[in-house]
Motif scaffolding. Structure first.
Motif, PDB file in Angstrom:
ATOM      1  N   UNK A  97       0.861  -1.183   0.000  1.00 43.80           N
ATOM      2  CA  UNK A  97       0.000   0.000   0.000  1.00 43.80           C
ATOM      3  C   UNK A  97       0.896   1.232   0.000  1.00 43.80           C
ATOM      4  N   UNK A  98       0.719   2.094  -1.000  1.00 44.05           N
ATOM      5  CA  UNK A  98       1.484   3.345  -1.066  1.00 44.05           C
ATOM      6  C   UNK A  98       0.592   4.469  -0.537  1.00 44.05           C
ATOM      7  N   UNK A  99       1.047   5.114   0.536  1.00 45.26           N
ATOM      8  CA  UNK A  99       0.251   6.134   1.217  1.00 45.26           C
ATOM      9  C   UNK A  99       1.039   7.434   1.290  1.00 45.26           C
ATOM     10  N   UNK A 100       0.449   8.525   0.818  1.00 45.91           N
ATOM     11  CA  UNK A 100       1.032   9.855   0.985  1.00 45.91           C
ATOM     12  C   UNK A 100       0.312  10.544   2.132  1.00 45.91           C
ATOM     13  N   UNK A 101       1.064  11.314   2.932  1.00 44.55           N
ATOM     14  CA  UNK A 101       0.456  11.985   4.086  1.00 44.55           C
ATOM     15  C   UNK A 101       1.163  13.302   4.351  1.00 44.55           C
ATOM     16  N   UNK A 146      -3.506  11.375   2.615  1.00 49.17           N
ATOM     17  CA  UNK A 146      -4.116  12.142   3.700  1.00 49.17           C
ATOM     18  C   UNK A 146      -3.636  13.573   3.528  1.00 49.17           C
ATOM     19  N   UNK A 147      -4.565  14.492   3.240  1.00 46.29           N
ATOM     20  CA  UNK A 147      -4.169  15.856   2.906  1.00 46.29           C
ATOM     21  C   UNK A 147      -5.209  16.859   3.382  1.00 46.29           C
ATOM     22  N   UNK A 148      -4.856  18.149   3.268  1.00 48.90           N
ATOM     23  CA  UNK A 148      -5.706  19.216   3.798  1.00 48.90           C
ATOM     24  C   UNK A 148      -6.884  19.549   2.910  1.00 48.90           C
ATOM     25  N   UNK A 149      -6.831  19.171   1.638  1.00 42.86           N
ATOM     26  CA  UNK A 149      -7.906  19.514   0.722  1.00 42.86           C
ATOM     27  C   UNK A 149      -8.524  18.255   0.155  1.00 42.86           C
ATOM     28  N   UNK A 280      -8.605  15.383   4.824  1.00 35.90           N
ATOM     29  CA  UNK A 280      -9.317  14.480   3.919  1.00 35.90           C
ATOM     30  C   UNK A 280      -8.474  13.257   3.586  1.00 35.90           C
ATOM     31  N   UNK A 281      -9.170  12.168   3.346  1.00 36.47           N
ATOM     32  CA  UNK A 281      -8.574  10.986   2.764  1.00 36.47           C
ATOM     33  C   UNK A 281      -9.008  10.942   1.301  1.00 36.47           C
ATOM     34  N   UNK A 282      -8.043  10.954   0.401  1.00 35.44           N
ATOM     35  CA  UNK A 282      -8.330  10.953  -1.028  1.00 35.44           C
ATOM     36  C   UNK A 282      -7.813   9.653  -1.630  1.00 35.44           C
ATOM     37  N   UNK A 283      -8.663   9.003  -2.421  1.00 35.73           N
ATOM     38  CA  UNK A 283      -8.292   7.745  -3.058  1.00 35.73           C
ATOM     39  C   UNK A 283      -8.571   7.806  -4.549  1.00 35.73           C
ATOM     40  N   UNK A 284      -7.955   6.922  -5.330  1.00 29.94           N
ATOM     41  CA  UNK A 284      -8.155   6.939  -6.785  1.00 29.94           C
ATOM     42  C   UNK A 284      -9.592   6.640  -7.173  1.00 29.94           C
TER      43      UNK A 284
END
Length: 317
Positions: A97-101, A146-149, A280-284
């Motif tokens: 799992x590739x996760x950006x935060x 996981x990001x601010x927008x 926010x959690x953003x996914x494809x």
């Protein structure tokens, strides 16, 4: 032309675009590089247009490739999710799992929680990438961010995870030196510690809190432009300056709760609030998610909900 779309070709195209390389895509897919190259060439012949511009050093998407990438990624992710769901019936979730935060949240909350997750799911690997820039999860090949927008693209999926309370704080030594502000308008005479990676970091907007559920004293928010004495692009680098009285600052509560408890920082103008920042959690795109991604996202939501409760208890205590 065949009436059946070239699903395999589109999935391979998506992986090549994510990795920016035929070789890296082939390695990750477990295919020969020639097989990957032929699949993309087959698509280009079928579409009668190039999907990539190729040079000896760089591989970039053409306009046709950019327009196709989101839907091709959906084919790849949905296919992986179908297989993962079937495998999950007999074995535990597995894979990468590739996760950006966000850097700060990744360091403070996500990274400390991951060992528990990895122990719970021994067949899952996690690649955590910390950044304060908004990532393109499709182009960069992330399973989630996981990001601010929230997502600006209609094809992506956004879930609001958390809301960050951001109190205005200062060290007691600074208040002893300059006095206690009586309202937001007074803040222009105080030096400030600001987050340089946040847009409009030097302009703070305050809304008055309700008194016992009644009408607010001020219907309109008040904005003030502060004078920065110190700037940093990470919350951990702001805290020493705040604690040592360099200036006042607005900072996410979960970074400073211990300092508020022990009195090294005090909250100023508690009847006023800076708008909280949603996380926010953003996914494809696509409804299906591989089991390995789904269990990680469920785990993160559980951990973030726990952090909210802990912070509430600390404030009340």
């Amino acid at each position: 032309m065949s009436t059946l779309p070239d699903f395999e070709g589109w999935a391979i195209f998506a992986k090549v675009a994510q990795r920016g390389s035929f070789s890296r895509a082939a390695e990750e897919l477990g295919l020969a590089k020639t097989t990957v190259s032929k699949a993309v060439a087959r698509l280009e012949a079928r579409m009668r247009t190039n999907l990539f511009q190729r040079t000896t050093r760089k591989l970039t998407l053409t306009e046709s490739g950019r327009q196709s990438l989101a839907r091709a990624t959906r084919i790849l992710s949905d296919g992986a999710a179908i297989e993962a769901d079937i495998i999950e019936e007999t074995v535990s979730p597995r894979g990468l799992v590739r996760l950006a935060a966000l850097s700060a949240m990744g360091i403070e909350i996500i990274a400390p929680a991951l060992p528990e997750f990895l122990e719970r799911f021994p067949d899952i690997e996690v690649d955590l990438v910390l950044t304060d820039n908004q990532v393109d999860i499709v182009a960069e090949g992330f399973d989630a961010a996981v990001q601010l927008e929230g997502s600006g693209a209609s094809t992506l999926r956004s879930t609001r995870l958390w809301t960050l309370r951001r109190p205005l704080v200062a060290a007691p030594s600074l208040i002893e030196r300059l006095g206690m502000p009586q309202g937001p308008e007074d803040l222009t005479r105080y030096p400030a510690v600001v987050a340089s990676h946040i847009p409009d970091a030097m302009e703070w907007t305050f809304a008055h809190q309700n008194d016992a559920g009644g009408a607010p004293h001020h219907a309109e928010p008040i904005s003030v432009r502060v004078q920065p004495r110190y700037r940093a692009n990470h919350a951990d680098a702001m805290i020493p300056a705040l604690v040592n009285g360099v200036g006042i600052g607005v900072i996410a509560e979960y970074f400073i709760t211990p300092h508020l408890k022990d009195g090294r920082l005090i909250e100023l103008l508690p009847e006023w609030s800076v708008p909280p920042r949603p996380i926010y959690l953003v996914t494809p795109p696509g409804r299906a998610r591989p089991a390995r991604v789904r269990v990680l996202l469920d785990f993160l939501q559980e951990k973030l909900a726990h952090e909210v409760l802990v912070n509430q208890e600390r404030r009340q205590g």
